[in-house]
Enzyme design. Structure first.
Site, PDB file in Angstrom:
ATOM      1  N   GLU A  99      58.337  32.517  50.119  1.00 37.70           N
ATOM      2  CA  GLU A  99      59.404  33.426  49.683  1.00 37.70           C
ATOM      3  C   GLU A  99      58.840  34.483  48.732  1.00 37.70           C
ATOM      4  O   GLU A  99      57.836  34.236  48.061  1.00 37.70           O
ATOM      5  CB  GLU A  99      60.506  32.582  49.017  1.00 37.70           C
ATOM      6  CG  GLU A  99      61.675  33.328  48.435  1.00 37.70           C
ATOM      7  CD  GLU A  99      62.484  34.160  49.407  1.00 37.70           C
ATOM      8  OE1 GLU A  99      61.882  34.977  50.142  1.00 37.70           O
ATOM      9  OE2 GLU A  99      63.726  34.043  49.398  1.00 37.70           O
ATOM     10  N   ASP A 100      59.472  35.641  48.706  1.00 36.26           N
ATOM     11  CA  ASP A 100      59.008  36.681  47.776  1.00 36.26           C
ATOM     12  C   ASP A 100      59.388  36.351  46.337  1.00 36.26           C
ATOM     13  O   ASP A 100      58.536  36.320  45.462  1.00 36.26           O
ATOM     14  CB  ASP A 100      59.523  38.078  48.205  1.00 36.26           C
ATOM     15  CG  ASP A 100      61.034  38.147  48.414  1.00 36.26           C
ATOM     16  OD1 ASP A 100      61.729  37.130  48.217  1.00 36.26           O
ATOM     17  OD2 ASP A 100      61.530  39.228  48.791  1.00 36.26           O
ATOM     18  N   ASP A 103      64.778  33.437  42.503  1.00 38.62           N
ATOM     19  CA  ASP A 103      65.638  34.095  41.509  1.00 38.62           C
ATOM     20  C   ASP A 103      66.707  33.093  41.058  1.00 38.62           C
ATOM     21  O   ASP A 103      66.423  32.207  40.272  1.00 38.62           O
ATOM     22  CB  ASP A 103      66.209  35.354  42.176  1.00 38.62           C
ATOM     23  CG  ASP A 103      66.942  36.278  41.227  1.00 38.62           C
ATOM     24  OD1 ASP A 103      66.588  36.329  40.051  1.00 38.62           O
ATOM     25  OD2 ASP A 103      67.881  36.959  41.673  1.00 38.62           O
ATOM     26  N   PHE A 152      64.454  44.048  37.874  1.00 33.83           N
ATOM     27  CA  PHE A 152      64.531  44.246  39.324  1.00 33.83           C
ATOM     28  C   PHE A 152      63.252  44.912  39.789  1.00 33.83           C
ATOM     29  O   PHE A 152      62.898  45.999  39.344  1.00 33.83           O
ATOM     30  CB  PHE A 152      65.755  45.075  39.718  1.00 33.83           C
ATOM     31  CG  PHE A 152      66.007  44.993  41.193  1.00 33.83           C
ATOM     32  CD1 PHE A 152      66.724  43.939  41.728  1.00 33.83           C
ATOM     33  CD2 PHE A 152      65.478  45.942  42.061  1.00 33.83           C
ATOM     34  CE1 PHE A 152      66.920  43.834  43.104  1.00 33.83           C
ATOM     35  CE2 PHE A 152      65.677  45.849  43.435  1.00 33.83           C
ATOM     36  CZ  PHE A 152      66.392  44.787  43.945  1.00 33.83           C
ATOM     37  N   ARG A 165      59.496  48.624  50.467  1.00 37.95           N
ATOM     38  CA  ARG A 165      58.772  47.387  50.790  1.00 37.95           C
ATOM     39  C   ARG A 165      57.282  47.627  50.987  1.00 37.95           C
ATOM     40  O   ARG A 165      56.472  46.733  50.849  1.00 37.95           O
ATOM     41  CB  ARG A 165      59.315  46.766  52.085  1.00 37.95           C
ATOM     42  CG  ARG A 165      60.744  46.249  51.995  1.00 37.95           C
ATOM     43  CD  ARG A 165      61.077  45.452  53.248  1.00 37.95           C
ATOM     44  NE  ARG A 165      62.492  45.190  53.420  1.00 37.95           N
ATOM     45  CZ  ARG A 165      63.149  44.174  52.881  1.00 37.95           C
ATOM     46  NH1 ARG A 165      62.527  43.326  52.090  1.00 37.95           N
ATOM     47  NH2 ARG A 165      64.429  43.995  53.118  1.00 37.95           N
TER      48      ARG A 165
HETATM   49  P1  IMP Z   1      68.013  33.791  45.117  1.00 38.35           P
HETATM   50  O1  IMP Z   1      66.882  32.961  44.551  1.00 38.35           O
HETATM   51  O2  IMP Z   1      68.837  33.101  46.131  1.00 38.35           O
HETATM   52  O3  IMP Z   1      68.823  34.418  44.020  1.00 38.35           O
HETATM   53  O4  IMP Z   1      67.491  35.025  45.905  1.00 38.35           O
HETATM   54  C1  IMP Z   1      66.238  35.406  46.041  1.00 38.35           C
HETATM   55  C2  IMP Z   1      66.258  36.670  46.883  1.00 38.35           C
HETATM   56  O5  IMP Z   1      66.913  37.728  46.209  1.00 38.35           O
HETATM   57  C3  IMP Z   1      64.842  37.115  47.087  1.00 38.35           C
HETATM   58  O6  IMP Z   1      64.334  36.594  48.273  1.00 38.35           O
HETATM   59  C4  IMP Z   1      65.007  38.612  47.181  1.00 38.35           C
HETATM   60  O7  IMP Z   1      65.300  38.973  48.507  1.00 38.35           O
HETATM   61  C5  IMP Z   1      66.199  38.924  46.341  1.00 38.35           C
HETATM   62  N1  IMP Z   1      65.772  39.397  45.013  1.00 38.35           N
HETATM   63  C6  IMP Z   1      65.909  38.765  43.833  1.00 38.35           C
HETATM   64  N2  IMP Z   1      65.403  39.476  42.829  1.00 38.35           N
HETATM   65  C7  IMP Z   1      64.913  40.614  43.388  1.00 38.35           C
HETATM   66  C8  IMP Z   1      64.225  41.766  42.855  1.00 38.35           C
HETATM   67  O8  IMP Z   1      63.945  41.899  41.651  1.00 38.35           O
HETATM   68  N3  IMP Z   1      63.874  42.696  43.757  1.00 38.35           N
HETATM   69  C9  IMP Z   1      64.118  42.600  45.090  1.00 38.35           C
HETATM   70  N4  IMP Z   1      64.754  41.550  45.626  1.00 38.35           N
HETATM   71  C10 IMP Z   1      65.153  40.555  44.783  1.00 38.35           C
HETATM   72 MG    MG Z   2      64.306  37.693  50.196  1.00 32.90          MG
END
Ligand code: IMP
Ligand code: MG
Length: 179
Positions: A99-100, A103, A152, A165
Site C-alpha cells: 500500500e502507498d 492512514d 497531505f 502520481r
Molecule cells: P486509509 O488508511 O483507509 O485512511 O486510507 C489510505 C488511503 O488514503 C491511501 O491508500 C491513499 O490512497 C489515501 N491517502 C491517505 N493519505 C493520503 C495523502 O496524504 N495523499 C494521497 N493519498 C492519501
Molecule cells: Mg490508495
C-alpha cells in the site's frame, strides 16, 4: 510543467530508492527459500510495488486489488468497497499487501479481512508511508518505508484528484493549493 514541481519535497527519490532496497532485502531474509505474492492496492501503490519488486530476489508474483472508500470525511463509518479482487488463487501462499499510505487504517483492515478469507499461508503488510496520528483502526504494517506527520502528500504514485502520481519525489501539498 506540473505545478506540483513547486511543492516542498518531503522525501526525495533517492531516499525512497534506498529505503525500498532495504525493505526488499528484509523481505528476502524473512521469506528465504519461499515465494511471495505481492498484492498492490490500485492505483497509489503501483509505483512502490514496481520498485519494491525489483529489490526482491526470491521468486515473486504480482496481483492487484482496487477499493473505493465512501464518506471518509463526512461519515465516521468510512465504508470501503471492493472494486477489483485478486486474479489468482491465494490459498496457501505468502501474501504481502503493498500500500502507498497507511492512514486511518480503514482500507487495510478491510483488505486484510478480505484476504484472510482466501486462507493464505501468511499475510504481511508493506506500506511506503505511515501516518500514525490519523489512525482509527488498530493496524500496523510489517514493513514501513517512512513514518510521516499528518500532511497531505502527492507523488511517487500518490495523487490529489488523480493528479501528480508521476512525480519522482514525495511532496507536501500546500493546504491552499488553488487548482
Ligand atoms: P486509509 O488508511 O483507509 O485512511 O486510507 C489510505 C488511503 O488514503 C491511501 O491508500 C491513499 O490512497 C489515501 N491517502 C491517505 N493519505 C493520503 C495523502 O496524504 N495523499 C494521497 N493519498 C492519501
Ligand atoms: Mg490508495
Amino acid at each position: 510543467m506540473s505545478p506540483a514541481r513547486k511543492f516542498p519535497v518531503l522525501i526525495t527519490a533517492e531516499q525512497i530508492a534506498r529505503r525500498t532496497a532495504e525493505i526488499g532485502r528484509q523481505i528476502d531474509a524473512d521469506f528465504a527459500g519461499e515465494k511471495v505474492l505481492l498484492v498492490g492496492v490500485l492505483k497509489g501503490a503501483a509505483v512502490f510495488l514496481a520498485d519494491l519488486a525489483r529489490h526482491i530476489s526470491i521468486e515473486c508474483t504480482f496481483d492487484f486489488v482496487a477499493v473505493a472508500s465512501y464518506g471518509k470525511a463526512q461519515h465516521s463509518t468510512g465504508a470501503v468497497k471492493l472494486i477489483k479482487d485478486l486474479d489468482q488463487p491465494s490459498e496457501g501462499r505468502n501474501l504481502i499487501l503493498v500500500e502507498d499510505i497507511l492512514d486511518t487504517g480503514l482500507t487495510l483492515v478491510f483488505l486484510r479481512k478480505l484476504l484472510m478469507q482466501h486462507r493464505p499461508r501468511s499475510l504481511k503488510i508493506a506500506a511506503l508511508l505511515d501516518k500514525p496520528s490519523r489512525r482509527i483502526e488498530k493496524i500496523e504494517a510489517d514493513y514501513v518505508g517512512f513514518t510521516i506527520p499528518n500532511r497531505f502528500v502527492i507523488g511517487y504514485g500518490m495523487d490529489y484528484a488523480e493528479r501528480f502520481r508521476n512525480l519522482p519525489d514525495i511532496r507536501v501539498m500546500p493546504p491552499d493549493f488553488p487548482e
